[in-house]
Write a protein that holds these residues in place. Structure first.
Motif, PDB file in Angstrom:
ATOM      1  N   GLU A  22       0.724  -1.263   0.016  1.00  0.00           N
ATOM      2  CA  GLU A  22      -0.077  -0.174   0.055  1.00  0.00           C
ATOM      3  C   GLU A  22       1.033   1.212   0.040  1.00  0.00           C
ATOM      4  O   GLU A  22       1.978   1.213   0.210  1.00  0.00           O
ATOM      5  N   ALA A  23       0.176   2.196  -0.138  1.00  0.00           N
ATOM      6  CA  ALA A  23       0.738   3.763   0.092  1.00  0.00           C
ATOM      7  C   ALA A  23      -0.261   4.277   1.229  1.00  0.00           C
ATOM      8  O   ALA A  23      -1.404   4.123   0.829  1.00  0.00           O
ATOM      9  N   GLY A  24       0.344   4.910   2.135  1.00  0.00           N
ATOM     10  CA  GLY A  24      -0.665   5.543   2.919  1.00  0.00           C
ATOM     11  C   GLY A  24      -0.366   7.124   3.137  1.00  0.00           C
ATOM     12  O   GLY A  24       0.571   7.586   2.851  1.00  0.00           O
ATOM     13  N   LEU A  25      -1.302   7.871   2.890  1.00  0.00           N
ATOM     14  CA  LEU A  25      -1.415   9.467   2.885  1.00  0.00           C
ATOM     15  C   LEU A  25      -2.041   9.750   4.331  1.00  0.00           C
ATOM     16  O   LEU A  25      -2.982   9.400   4.673  1.00  0.00           O
ATOM     17  N   TRP A  26      -1.131  10.602   4.971  1.00  0.00           N
ATOM     18  CA  TRP A  26      -1.337  11.366   6.366  1.00  0.00           C
ATOM     19  C   TRP A  26      -1.481  12.715   6.421  1.00  0.00           C
ATOM     20  O   TRP A  26      -0.570  13.153   5.894  1.00  0.00           O
ATOM     21  N   ALA A  27      -2.391  13.130   6.858  1.00  0.00           N
ATOM     22  CA  ALA A  27      -2.400  14.657   7.421  1.00  0.00           C
ATOM     23  C   ALA A  27      -2.961  14.802   8.732  1.00  0.00           C
ATOM     24  O   ALA A  27      -3.274  14.056   9.446  1.00  0.00           O
ATOM     25  N   GLY A  28      -2.556  16.167   9.332  1.00  0.00           N
ATOM     26  CA  GLY A  28      -2.879  16.572  10.684  1.00  0.00           C
ATOM     27  C   GLY A  28      -1.856  15.942  11.603  1.00  0.00           C
ATOM     28  O   GLY A  28      -0.609  15.686  11.231  1.00  0.00           O
ATOM     29  N   ASP A  29      -2.032  15.662  12.703  1.00  0.00           N
ATOM     30  CA  ASP A  29      -1.499  14.960  13.815  1.00  0.00           C
ATOM     31  C   ASP A  29      -1.226  13.436  13.358  1.00  0.00           C
ATOM     32  O   ASP A  29      -0.335  13.007  14.279  1.00  0.00           O
ATOM     33  N   ALA A  30      -1.843  12.937  12.451  1.00  0.00           N
ATOM     34  CA  ALA A  30      -1.279  11.625  11.968  1.00  0.00           C
ATOM     35  C   ALA A  30      -0.099  11.714  11.163  1.00  0.00           C
ATOM     36  O   ALA A  30       0.550  10.469  10.812  1.00  0.00           O
ATOM     37  N   SER A  31       0.392  12.685  10.688  1.00  0.00           N
ATOM     38  CA  SER A  31       1.314  12.897   9.666  1.00  0.00           C
ATOM     39  C   SER A  31       2.620  13.187  10.509  1.00  0.00           C
ATOM     40  O   SER A  31       2.750  13.647  11.446  1.00  0.00           O
ATOM     41  N   ARG A  32       3.796  12.694  10.148  1.00  0.00           N
ATOM     42  CA  ARG A  32       4.991  12.961  10.687  1.00  0.00           C
ATOM     43  C   ARG A  32       5.892  13.620   9.784  1.00  0.00           C
ATOM     44  O   ARG A  32       7.370  13.703  10.301  1.00  0.00           O
ATOM     45  N   GLY A  33       5.178  14.504   9.033  1.00  0.00           N
ATOM     46  CA  GLY A  33       6.193  15.453   8.350  1.00  0.00           C
ATOM     47  C   GLY A  33       5.795  15.277   6.714  1.00  0.00           C
ATOM     48  O   GLY A  33       5.708  14.195   6.468  1.00  0.00           O
ATOM     49  N   ALA A  34       5.376  16.218   5.831  1.00  0.00           N
ATOM     50  CA  ALA A  34       5.224  16.166   4.434  1.00  0.00           C
ATOM     51  C   ALA A  34       6.418  15.603   3.833  1.00  0.00           C
ATOM     52  O   ALA A  34       7.588  15.866   4.104  1.00  0.00           O
ATOM     53  N   GLY A  35       6.150  14.957   2.700  1.00  0.00           N
ATOM     54  CA  GLY A  35       7.154  14.228   2.040  1.00  0.00           C
ATOM     55  C   GLY A  35       6.900  12.752   1.847  1.00  0.00           C
ATOM     56  O   GLY A  35       5.796  12.463   2.156  1.00  0.00           O
ATOM     57  N   HIS A  36       7.963  12.243   1.196  1.00  0.00           N
ATOM     58  CA  HIS A  36       7.817  10.616   0.976  1.00  0.00           C
ATOM     59  C   HIS A  36       8.606   9.635   1.796  1.00  0.00           C
ATOM     60  O   HIS A  36       9.891  10.327   2.262  1.00  0.00           O
ATOM     61  N   SER A  37       8.216   8.635   2.144  1.00  0.00           N
ATOM     62  CA  SER A  37       8.719   7.697   2.821  1.00  0.00           C
ATOM     63  C   SER A  37       8.638   6.348   2.612  1.00  0.00           C
ATOM     64  O   SER A  37       7.554   6.124   1.753  1.00  0.00           O
ATOM     65  N   ALA A  38       9.407   5.465   2.753  1.00  0.00           N
ATOM     66  CA  ALA A  38       9.375   4.002   2.604  1.00  0.00           C
ATOM     67  C   ALA A  38       9.311   3.402   4.046  1.00  0.00           C
ATOM     68  O   ALA A  38      10.361   3.507   4.702  1.00  0.00           O
ATOM     69  N   LEU A  39       8.645   2.249   4.248  1.00  0.00           N
ATOM     70  CA  LEU A  39       8.576   1.471   5.319  1.00  0.00           C
ATOM     71  C   LEU A  39       8.520   0.101   4.929  1.00  0.00           C
ATOM     72  O   LEU A  39       7.675  -0.340   4.301  1.00  0.00           O
ATOM     73  N   VAL A  40       9.862  -0.485   5.298  1.00  0.00           N
ATOM     74  CA  VAL A  40      10.156  -1.893   4.780  1.00  0.00           C
ATOM     75  C   VAL A  40       9.900  -2.720   6.218  1.00  0.00           C
ATOM     76  O   VAL A  40      10.654  -2.452   7.133  1.00  0.00           O
ATOM     77  N   ILE A  41       8.874  -3.624   6.242  1.00  0.00           N
ATOM     78  CA  ILE A  41       8.485  -4.672   7.209  1.00  0.00           C
ATOM     79  C   ILE A  41       9.048  -6.014   6.857  1.00  0.00           C
ATOM     80  O   ILE A  41       8.764  -6.554   5.588  1.00  0.00           O
TER      81      ILE A  41
END
Length: 392
Positions: free
Chosen positions: A233-252
């Motif tokens: 998936e890709a997750g889009l996050w805004a407000g207090d759920a966001s950890r900062g605007a921009g792109h990141s990759a989470l590898v589990i």
């Protein structure tokens, strides 16, 4: 699944029988089903319980220990968020301090369950009646949460007195016409969901990993997630759920989570070195290949290809590393001769940036040796190239 079958599935009789059938494998289903019917069980009940028990067994790898407590249907299971990822979604709303989250597209309720398990009340919406019935049963352990059958955006507008301070959505990306990649074809429409970010404390939207970067608002965090090598998936996050605007990759991988963030830059290309690195799909989708290259001292093998190369490599969760054994032009005869000289009888083929497929290449190689090698078909400095490599 229709509503009548859903009602049967959530009935105490079906749930009890499904528990009895918990470990009955496919090879024994016919025999056990016939026995249950001879004992007087209704055929429809037996079929529903068999189906539920089978889906629960299938779901264990994806949903973990909770699978045996869930009611499921096939379409919902195929689209359900993996347990580890749903937990990370819920963590964001907990960190944001949300008291009640509206799940606009709850499906079977897996994300809603994860959020509710963090002590957050959930008001969940589901447009399909049968799915809503199953979701209601799945959320039953949390009496402060509820599932409503109906249009989510209309329903949300009617919740003004319900103090919803967070919103989560997983818009439908499939219909009778197949999978939709254009956010305008999501249901509900992605732009309508994103408009909510100014009215709640926290907003999270699960979207397809192929979402165009241009469709992501600049003020939102976009995170691509892979689990054990699959980009889920890709997750889009805004407000207090966001950890900062921009792109990141989470590898589990194997239960461990690793995050890479930075500017979206492909980086520079240079000559092939001793090692080839294949970035994780989440890194590629997030546009962070250049950021990864800068961190590990690597560079692209070609300006248009997402393979990296380096003289030395250290272990990284964000890429698989290979040692380059031999470099050849992508010529089938020369490649076959080189593989035969190495006594190769089987090859694992990776490709990127070339039209030749593994299915086309394998029979043409006519290999009969005893060894197995890894073969990479790609472009290096603009030229079609075959690399014989071995995992580091």
């Amino acid at each position: 699944m229709d509503a009548a079958t859903a009602r049967l599935t959530v009935s105490p009789a079906c749930l009890s029988l499904a528990e009895e059938l918990r470990e009955v494998g496919p090879a024994d289903e016919l025999r056990v089903g016939e026995r249950l019917r001879r004992e007087g069980h209704d055929g429809s009940l037996v079929a529903a319980a068999m189906t539920l028990a089978g889906l629960r067994r299938e779901a264990r790898a994806r949903l973990g220990e909770q699978a045996d407590a869930l009611v499921l249907h096939r379409a919902g299971l195929e689209q359900a968020t993996r347990a580890v990822v749903a937990g990370l979604h819920a963590e964001r709303f907990a960190e944001a301090g949300c008291a009640r989250v509206a799940d606009l597209t709850c499906g079977l309720g897996l994300d809603a369950r994860a959020i509710a398990a963090r002590g957050i009340a959930v008001t969940a919406f589901e447009a399909d009646e049968a799915t809503a019935l199953l979701a209601r049963r799945n959320l039953a352990p949390w009496p402060e949460s509820r599932v409503l059958h109906g249009d989510s955006l209309e329903g949300l507008a009617a919740l003004a007195d319900d103090a919803v301070d967070g919103v989560f959505a997983d818009p439908a990306r499939r219909s009778a016409r197949g999978r939709h990649h254009d956010p305008a074809d999501y249901s509900p429409r992605l732009d309508a969901v994103l408009e909510l970010r100014g009215s709640v404390r926290a907003l999270g939207v699960k979207v397809g990993p192929g979402i165009p970067h241009a469709a992501i608002p600049a003020d939102m965090e976009a995170q691509w997630v892979s689990v054990d090598g699959d980009v889920v998936e890709a997750g889009l996050w805004a407000g207090d759920a966001s950890r900062g605007a921009g792109h990141s990759a989470l590898v589990i991988s194997d239960g461990d989570a690793h995050e890479l963030a930075g500017p979206t830059d492909r980086g520079e290309a240079g000559p092939l070195d001793a090692h080839l690195l294949e970035p994780d799909g989440a890194v590629i989708r997030a546009g962070l290949v250049g950021e990864l290259a800068a961190r590990i001292g690597a560079h692209l093998v070609d300006p248009t290809i997402a393979y990296l190369t380096a003289a030395h490599v250290e272990a990284t969760p964000f890429a698989r590393a290979y040692r380059v054994i031999e470099t050849l032009p992508l010529d089938v005869k020369r490649l076959a001769a080189a593989l035969r000289a190495r006594d190769v009888g089987a090859v694992d083929i990776k490709k990127r940036g070339v039209d030749l497929t593994p299915e086309q290449l394998r029979p043409r190689l006519k290999l009969k040796g005893t060894r197995r090698e890894t073969l990479v078909l790609t472009r290096v400095a603009g030229r079609h190239t075959a690399l014989i490599v071995e995992p580091v």
